[in-house]
Design an enzyme around this catalytic site. Structure first.
Site, PDB file in Angstrom:
ATOM      1  N   ARG A 195     -84.027  11.475 -38.353  1.00 45.95           N
ATOM      2  CA  ARG A 195     -82.741  11.320 -39.027  1.00 45.95           C
ATOM      3  C   ARG A 195     -82.222   9.882 -39.005  1.00 45.95           C
ATOM      4  O   ARG A 195     -81.837   9.321 -40.036  1.00 45.95           O
ATOM      5  CB  ARG A 195     -81.663  12.199 -38.368  1.00 45.95           C
ATOM      6  CG  ARG A 195     -81.601  13.597 -38.870  1.00 45.95           C
ATOM      7  CD  ARG A 195     -81.220  14.521 -37.747  1.00 45.95           C
ATOM      8  NE  ARG A 195     -82.329  14.564 -36.808  1.00 45.95           N
ATOM      9  CZ  ARG A 195     -83.389  15.381 -36.942  1.00 45.95           C
ATOM     10  NH1 ARG A 195     -83.427  16.247 -37.907  1.00 45.95           N
ATOM     11  NH2 ARG A 195     -84.399  15.340 -36.085  1.00 45.95           N
ATOM     12  N   THR A 196     -82.196   9.299 -37.823  1.00 47.46           N
ATOM     13  CA  THR A 196     -81.590   7.975 -37.700  1.00 47.46           C
ATOM     14  C   THR A 196     -82.403   6.954 -38.482  1.00 47.46           C
ATOM     15  O   THR A 196     -81.851   6.112 -39.204  1.00 47.46           O
ATOM     16  CB  THR A 196     -81.504   7.582 -36.208  1.00 47.46           C
ATOM     17  OG1 THR A 196     -80.920   8.674 -35.493  1.00 47.46           O
ATOM     18  CG2 THR A 196     -80.677   6.348 -36.004  1.00 47.46           C
ATOM     19  N   LYS A 215     -98.224  -6.683 -26.774  1.00 50.40           N
ATOM     20  CA  LYS A 215     -98.863  -7.838 -26.121  1.00 50.40           C
ATOM     21  C   LYS A 215     -98.057  -8.317 -24.914  1.00 50.40           C
ATOM     22  O   LYS A 215     -98.381  -9.329 -24.312  1.00 50.40           O
ATOM     23  CB  LYS A 215     -99.016  -8.977 -27.126  1.00 50.40           C
ATOM     24  CG  LYS A 215     -99.794  -8.576 -28.373  1.00 50.40           C
ATOM     25  CD  LYS A 215     -99.815  -9.701 -29.392  1.00 50.40           C
ATOM     26  CE  LYS A 215    -100.471  -9.241 -30.686  1.00 50.40           C
ATOM     27  NZ  LYS A 215    -100.306 -10.206 -31.772  1.00 50.40           N
ATOM     28  N   ARG A 254     -83.605   0.819 -31.936  1.00 50.31           N
ATOM     29  CA  ARG A 254     -83.749   1.974 -31.023  1.00 50.31           C
ATOM     30  C   ARG A 254     -84.762   1.575 -29.971  1.00 50.31           C
ATOM     31  O   ARG A 254     -85.861   1.124 -30.304  1.00 50.31           O
ATOM     32  CB  ARG A 254     -84.201   3.224 -31.760  1.00 50.31           C
ATOM     33  CG  ARG A 254     -84.544   4.363 -30.802  1.00 50.31           C
ATOM     34  CD  ARG A 254     -84.741   5.685 -31.477  1.00 50.31           C
ATOM     35  NE  ARG A 254     -83.482   6.248 -31.935  1.00 50.31           N
ATOM     36  CZ  ARG A 254     -83.315   7.525 -32.271  1.00 50.31           C
ATOM     37  NH1 ARG A 254     -84.330   8.363 -32.199  1.00 50.31           N
ATOM     38  NH2 ARG A 254     -82.147   7.973 -32.695  1.00 50.31           N
ATOM     39  N   HIS A 272     -75.718   6.475 -28.217  1.00 52.44           N
ATOM     40  CA  HIS A 272     -76.169   6.572 -29.608  1.00 52.44           C
ATOM     41  C   HIS A 272     -74.892   6.540 -30.461  1.00 52.44           C
ATOM     42  O   HIS A 272     -74.471   7.548 -31.018  1.00 52.44           O
ATOM     43  CB  HIS A 272     -76.935   7.885 -29.789  1.00 52.44           C
ATOM     44  CG  HIS A 272     -77.709   8.000 -31.058  1.00 52.44           C
ATOM     45  ND1 HIS A 272     -77.587   7.111 -32.107  1.00 52.44           N
ATOM     46  CD2 HIS A 272     -78.618   8.922 -31.457  1.00 52.44           C
ATOM     47  CE1 HIS A 272     -78.391   7.496 -33.082  1.00 52.44           C
ATOM     48  NE2 HIS A 272     -79.029   8.581 -32.714  1.00 52.44           N
TER      49      HIS A 272
HETATM   50  C1  NCD Z   1     -81.009  12.425 -30.987  1.00 48.87           C
HETATM   51  C2  NCD Z   1     -81.456  11.182 -30.258  1.00 48.87           C
HETATM   52  O1  NCD Z   1     -82.369  10.504 -30.700  1.00 48.87           O
HETATM   53  O2  NCD Z   1     -80.826  10.898 -29.258  1.00 48.87           O
HETATM   54  N1  NCD Z   1     -81.469  12.539 -32.296  1.00 48.87           N
HETATM   55  C3  NCD Z   1     -80.779  11.899 -33.297  1.00 48.87           C
HETATM   56  O3  NCD Z   1     -80.737  10.707 -33.354  1.00 48.87           O
HETATM   57  N2  NCD Z   1     -80.141  12.666 -34.191  1.00 48.87           N
HETATM   58  C4  NCD Z   1     -81.098  13.688 -30.215  1.00 48.87           C
HETATM   59  C5  NCD Z   1     -82.341  14.019 -29.466  1.00 48.87           C
HETATM   60  O4  NCD Z   1     -83.366  13.354 -29.558  1.00 48.87           O
HETATM   61  O5  NCD Z   1     -82.294  15.019 -28.762  1.00 48.87           O
END
Ligand code: NCD
Length: 328
Positions: A74-75, A104, A125, A153
């Site tokens: 999703r993200t 590396k 991320r 997040h």
């Molecule tokens: C979540 C995450 O990556 O923290 N997913 C997201 O970004 N919608 C939730 C998860 O991984 O459980």
């Protein structure tokens, strides 16, 4: 035409106050959002979704980087789609732990220093809990934390709040159930820090003994006089919550794989249980779901998790627009 890089002040690391960072500069944690900022994001998100065509060229000439070292659906897609749908160019490394110079042995700091010399904004991320702060300390351009280890997040918290506002018509005076792996998850923390700013909210945390909320989060609520209760079963909370936020057990973050497997399935919102919720309550989940949210619940009129996921696109379009075009 490519836009000149609107670099942040060279001394970003100095002007950046990690306790109260400007949300218009970097987005690293949901404590930094003030209600007026959320309001601005939501109004813009609504405008974009109502008339996307007028925003098609908003980010023309900007280059956005997505640098992800952890799995994402999703993200990843919604940030990428948001940038492209606003006319920006996108350069990315999904699996940066395998495909960037991290393999590396390059440090995150060196990677971000270099990436920030090429693009106008970095969506990051990373597995390290402190990754977004580390990135912000060296980046010449805005950084958006799209998930930092077990800690935060914040853009998920923005789209969660947007969903609650749309579906419940308010952000305060709500009983919010937060269930799942509260020790290793990050979406719950960002949601709670964000919603704790609105008056009248009460939290009900539901977690197995080895997935309890982080002490720092509970300490924050105590310091801010925000009421909360702790539970081990969903039966104790389903009747009175206005919002039930389910999350999965973060099996990949357990030290002991056997413990991870035995924890899965400890909290399940069975369809028959969900029927006992208040009629106007809503069920949310950041997704991906595993055992905790059976697909039979999808037929329940309270289910909102797919709308929640769809909202991510508009919220991220609004956020990218604000960070890249607003002069702070
Ligand atoms: C979540 C995450 O990556 O923290 N997913 C997201 O970004 N919608 C939730 C998860 O991984 O459980």
């Amino acid at each position: 035409m490519l836009r000149p890089v609107r670099t942040l002040a060279k001394e970003t690391a100095v002007v950046f106050n990690p306790k109260y960072p400007s949300p218009y500069q970097h987005v690293i944690m949901s404590q930094q959002f003030v209600p007026s900022f959320l309001e601005e994001v939501f109004v813009l998100a609504d405008r974009i979704r109502a008339d996307e065509a007028s925003f098609r060229d908003t980010l023309q000439g900007f280059v956005v980087a997505e640098h992800f070292s952890e799995a994402s659906t999703r993200t990843w897609y919604s940030f990428g789609a948001a940038a492209v749908r606003l006319g920006a160019h996108l350069v990315c490394s999904q699996g940066s732990d395998k495909f960037s110079s991290e393999v590396k042995g390059e440090s995150l700091e060196d990677s971000i220093r270099v990436i920030s010399g090429n693009v106008h904004l970095i969506v990051l991320r990373h597995v390290d809990d402190d990754s977004s702060r580390r990135a912000v300390a060296v980046s010449k351009v805005p950084v958006i934390n799209a998930g930092s280890g077990k800690t935060q997040h914040p853009t998920q918290a923005l789209l969660d709040a947007y969903t609650i506002q749309r579906e419940r018509g308010r952000l305060g005076n709500l009983i919010i159930g937060v269930a799942g792996d509260l020790t290793r998850g990050r979406t719950c923390d960002s949601l709670v820090y964000n919603m704790a700013k609105y008056p009248g909210n009460t939290f009900r945390f539901v977690a197995p003994y080895n997935c309890k909320p982080k002490p720092g989060l509970l300490q924050h609520l105590r310091e801010h006089g925000v009421p909360f209760t702790e539970h081990e079963s969903l039966e104790e909370v389903v009747h009175d919550v206005d919002v039930l936020y389910m999350t999965r057990v973060q099996t990949e973050r357990f030290d002991d794989p056997e413990e991870a497997q035995s924890t899965r399935g400890k909290l399940i919102l069975h369809a028959h249980l969900a029927k006992h919720m208040k009629d106007d309550a809503i069920i949310m989940h950041p997704l991906p779901r595993v055992d905790e949210l059976p697909k039979e619940v999808d037929a329940n009129h309270r289910a909102r998790y797919f709308e929640q996921a769809d909202n991510g696109l508009w919220v991220r379009m609004a956020l990218l627009t604000m960070l890249l075009t607003r002069q702070s």
